[in-house]
Design an enzyme around this catalytic site. Structure first.
Site, PDB file in Angstrom:
ATOM      1  N   HIS A  38      41.632  48.018  48.544  1.00 21.09           N
ATOM      2  CA  HIS A  38      42.630  48.139  47.483  1.00 21.09           C
ATOM      3  C   HIS A  38      43.947  48.585  48.078  1.00 21.09           C
ATOM      4  O   HIS A  38      43.961  49.381  49.026  1.00 21.09           O
ATOM      5  CB  HIS A  38      42.174  49.133  46.403  1.00 21.09           C
ATOM      6  CG  HIS A  38      42.884  48.921  45.121  1.00 21.09           C
ATOM      7  ND1 HIS A  38      44.120  49.456  44.865  1.00 21.09           N
ATOM      8  CD2 HIS A  38      42.546  48.173  44.043  1.00 21.09           C
ATOM      9  CE1 HIS A  38      44.507  49.064  43.667  1.00 21.09           C
ATOM     10  NE2 HIS A  38      43.593  48.287  43.151  1.00 21.09           N
ATOM     11  N   ASP A  61      36.351  45.105  40.938  1.00 21.48           N
ATOM     12  CA  ASP A  61      35.728  43.793  40.807  1.00 21.48           C
ATOM     13  C   ASP A  61      34.321  43.713  41.351  1.00 21.48           C
ATOM     14  O   ASP A  61      33.627  42.725  41.120  1.00 21.48           O
ATOM     15  CB  ASP A  61      36.593  42.738  41.504  1.00 21.48           C
ATOM     16  CG  ASP A  61      37.841  42.464  40.712  1.00 21.48           C
ATOM     17  OD1 ASP A  61      37.720  42.310  39.483  1.00 21.48           O
ATOM     18  OD2 ASP A  61      38.927  42.434  41.288  1.00 21.48           O
ATOM     19  N   HIS A 119      43.441  38.836  43.260  1.00 26.17           N
ATOM     20  CA  HIS A 119      43.704  39.756  42.141  1.00 26.17           C
ATOM     21  C   HIS A 119      42.545  39.592  41.151  1.00 26.17           C
ATOM     22  O   HIS A 119      41.421  39.957  41.458  1.00 26.17           O
ATOM     23  CB  HIS A 119      45.082  39.411  41.570  1.00 26.17           C
ATOM     24  CG  HIS A 119      45.622  40.356  40.548  1.00 26.17           C
ATOM     25  ND1 HIS A 119      45.082  41.589  40.281  1.00 26.17           N
ATOM     26  CD2 HIS A 119      46.697  40.246  39.706  1.00 26.17           C
ATOM     27  CE1 HIS A 119      45.781  42.191  39.332  1.00 26.17           C
ATOM     28  NE2 HIS A 119      46.764  41.393  38.951  1.00 26.17           N
TER      29      HIS A 119
END
Ligand code: ACO
Length: 374
Positions: free
Chosen positions: A260, A311, A221
């Site tokens: 994702h 990210d 995460h």
């Protein structure tokens, strides 16, 4: 009896209605309260985004001014918490410190901030104070003293100021402000869900946020942005990127910053952050990290058809801002606190305890054997 099918990882399970954030996973769109993050990143700022998430609409000028003043006025940490931060071993990971910091802060706060009905006050306080906890610990572990917050600076600028003690460069402030907007909320992601689960027991906001920080910490995460930059440092040059990634994929290892649960196309946050990472790396005169990331992106897409998530490029932006690698995930929390608290407020407003069930696979009817007969 036939057991119901198990949905591992709760994939595609709808557990509540919400009017905070809409993700169009196939169209690659993300909306906060109906507003596209591309517009928010262009025209808004983090404080206005907080208002939008908490109150469900964009503020008028005087409402935004009031919110700014309130946030700026609630940044100080109590002396007791600063002493606690001094006592924490410097080698402790900043996410552990943040988890402890939020939990400990709660004991110094007035009781009314902790009551569900006054959680907007708690939301403001926690949003205001998270950067102070993180930067204070960072300064202490470096052997320095915490730098007091400045009420004349906005949220992003004040964070960079407390981190470095220097007047921050406006282009870095803008990039951080945009990153804070982009990370502010993401529907029922793991950390938000854990905050809502905690709130659903009618526990207090500080407990809900403590759960969320612990959940964000994991490498699947919030921790992924740190892992991305560790990978970039390991790869070091564009020439080695392809072999490095191919080897990882051959070993069935995950490449951080890709894939994702919800997006089936490129994460719209990655599209914006790619541009900022490019711009900041050009400004710094060293584009190596950015080029390595682009090469990794090309190889992962070619080999696995996977797209970057938020990210992949955030770490490169933070690095250009001089933010240490192990503060990347805490910076994520500095932003996501706005979404966590908005979700906790929504949970309180129409609560039912969240309590799923499991498909039991263990034995039944075991006769109890006394300890001396086992
Ligand atoms: N690298 C390589 N392969 C991947 C990656 C990746 N980053 N992501 C998914 N895959 C592959 C899996 O190996 C799997 O392949 P298989 O079916 O051949 O076994 C398939 O794609 C599905 O992956 P899952 O892990 O089952 O997908 P899930 O929806 O459960 O997980 C997650 C989503 C956790 C984000 C995953 O893509 C991942 O681990 N990514 C890397 C970590 C990361 O970047 N996390 C940040 C997410 S964004 C955020 O939290 C802010």
């Amino acid at each position: 009896m036939q057991s119901p099918p198990v949905t591992r990882g709760l994939e595609d399970v709808v557990v509540a209605s919400s009017s905070i954030t809409f993700i169009d996973g196939r169209g690659g769109r993300l909306l906060y309260r109906g507003y596209d993050i591309r517009d928010l990143a262009r025209f808004s700022n983090f404080e206005e985004t907080c208002y939008l998430l908490w109150y469900g609409r964009l503020p008028k000028k005087d409402e935004l001014d009031q919110l700014r003043t309130k946030l700026a006025g609630r940044r100080d940490i109590p002396d007791g918490l600063e002493k606690l931060l001094e006592a924490i071993p410097p080698k402790t990971s900043p996410m552990e410190v943040l988890r402890t910091g939020v939990s400990a802060l709660s004991s110094f706060e007035p009781d009314d901030l902790k009551r569900p009905e006054s959680s907007i006050g708690g939301a403001l306080r926690l949003t205001a104070v998270l950067p102070t906890i993180i930067t204070a610990f960072h300064r202490l572990r470096e052997g320095g003293r915490p730098i007091a917050p400045r009420a004349d600076l906005d949220h992003a600028a004040n964070f960079l100021y407390m981190l470095t003690g220097k007047e921050p460069d406006p282009s870095l402030v803008k990039a951080l402000d945009v990153a804070l907007i982009l990370h502010a909320d993401h529907e029922f992601n793991a950390s938000t869900f854990s905050a809502r689960v905690t709130a659903s027991t009618l526990s207090d906001l500080y407990s809900a946020v403590t759960s969320a920080v612990g959940t964000l910490k994991g490498p699947l995460h919030g921790g992924a942005n740190e892992e991305v930059m560790r990978m970039v440092h390991e790869v070091r040059s564009v020439d080695q990127a392809e072999a490095f990634v191919t080897q990882k994929l051959t070993k069935h290892e995950k490449v951080m910053g890709f894939g994702h649960r919800v997006y089936k196309v490129e994460d719209p946050r990655a599209t914006i952050l790619r541009e900022y990472a490019k711009r900041l790396s050009q400004n710094s005169g060293d584009t190596t990290s950015f080029q390595v990331l682009r090469k990794i992106e090309e190889v992962v897409h070619h080999e696995k058809g996977l797209y970057p998530n938020v990210d992949l490029f955030s770490g490169a932006c933070y690095e250009a801002m001089g933010i240490p690698l192990d503060l990347f995930t805490p910076v994520f929390a500095v932003s996501r606190i706005s979404g966590w608290t908005a979700h906790v407020l929504e949970q309180y407003s129409d609560n039912r305890i969240i309590r799923p069930t499991s498909d039991y696979k263990g034995p039944t009817d075991c006769p109890y054997v006394p300890i001396d007969k086992r």
